[in-house]
Design a protein around this motif. Sequence first.
Motif, mmCIF file in Angstrom:
data_model
loop_
_atom_site.group_PDB
_atom_site.id
_atom_site.type_symbol
_atom_site.label_atom_id
_atom_site.label_comp_id
_atom_site.label_asym_id
_atom_site.label_seq_id
_atom_site.Cartn_x
_atom_site.Cartn_y
_atom_site.Cartn_z
ATOM 1 N N HIS A 65 47.853 43.152 74.639
ATOM 2 C CA HIS A 65 48.921 43.640 73.760
ATOM 3 C C HIS A 65 48.767 43.075 72.344
ATOM 4 C CE1 HIS A 65 51.656 46.005 76.299
ATOM 5 N NE2 HIS A 65 51.182 45.256 77.284
ATOM 6 N N VAL A 69 48.563 45.368 69.031
ATOM 7 C CA VAL A 69 49.388 45.126 67.847
ATOM 8 C C VAL A 69 48.516 44.962 66.608
ATOM 9 C CG1 VAL A 69 50.895 43.417 66.758
ATOM 10 C CG2 VAL A 69 51.380 44.197 69.070
ATOM 11 N N PHE A 107 55.021 45.585 63.751
ATOM 12 C CA PHE A 107 53.903 44.991 64.477
ATOM 13 C C PHE A 107 53.639 43.538 64.079
ATOM 14 C CE2 PHE A 107 52.926 49.599 64.795
ATOM 15 C CZ PHE A 107 53.040 49.694 66.168
ATOM 16 N N THR A 110 56.317 41.631 65.949
ATOM 17 C CA THR A 110 55.951 41.642 67.368
ATOM 18 C C THR A 110 54.868 40.619 67.661
ATOM 19 O OG1 THR A 110 56.513 43.995 67.554
ATOM 20 C CG2 THR A 110 55.099 43.058 69.267
ATOM 21 N N TYR A 149 58.743 43.360 71.308
ATOM 22 C CA TYR A 149 58.854 44.675 70.678
ATOM 23 C C TYR A 149 60.311 44.982 70.321
ATOM 24 C CZ TYR A 149 54.028 45.947 71.849
ATOM 25 O OH TYR A 149 52.659 46.001 71.924
#
Length: 307
Positions: A65, A69, A107, A110, A149
């Motif tokens: 992940h 991102v 992003f 995140t 997120y």
Amino acid sequence: MDDKNQTKMTEFHFLGLTDILHQQIVLFIMLSIVYLVTLGGNIAMIILIWTDLRFHTPMYFFLSHLSFVDICSSSSIAPKMLCDIFVEKKGISFMGCATQMWCFGLFVATECFLLASMAYDRYIAICKPLLYTLIMSQRVCVQLVAGPYAMALISTMTHTVLTFRLPFCGTHIINHFFCDISPLLSLACADTWINKLVLFILAGAIGVFSGLIITVSYVCILGAILKIQTADARRKAFSTCSSHLAVVSILYGTLFFIYVQPGSSPSLDINKVISLFYTMVIPMLNPVIYSLRKMEVKNASRRKFER
């Protein structure tokens, strides 16, 4: 005046990085290579993690992940910036500017929270190894990814809505190469102290909250490592955290310099240089750092390449 202001609110123009031709050529070549390496490295990392059963662990789940991102944050800036390097009028629509600012902010925030989730994962792995599989269940891992997120979405929506509700008049030229908050606030013809306060509070909250989780996790990790009797075991335990520590140090150092500024703001030109680093270089460095520091990634990559 109303017609003039309405026209200016439909489009912005970037000053960009430089107007000197040979510098533009060098920047275009270097940044194109950086962006291609970013895409290639992160996509390869995702494919490797999801196709190799040995990497179906919480740590690599978070890392996949993180790569996603990095791809999204870099892609929200790089294509437009590369296209604008040789263009005299570097225009972007009002809605396009808002979209770019929203995507990039989402992003980046995140990534900060994801790094905190990864620190917690390392804490459980080193400090509570016998309970690791029980605590870091699939459900917990999904929550530790969905949470970043969701929190980043709240933060970036707040910044975007507050920024683009401001009236923009005077000049429509953004002294930057993408739609960032601080350069946009300097164009507003209204008092922006609320926006700056919210920026400082939310950016500080993201940094402090995620940074506190990381700090506490690594204080506990350090204490657990120091209790290990053999030097080889200590070195092995620390090696599992070194890549994450390097990524955290690089990202947080640049973000705090730009967004958490209680006093006078630094030069926008300095911000452009630092922004170029964290928008383009850091997403490229993350897969490089993890792949170089982790032998299993290097070995798996070599096997995939040989096949």
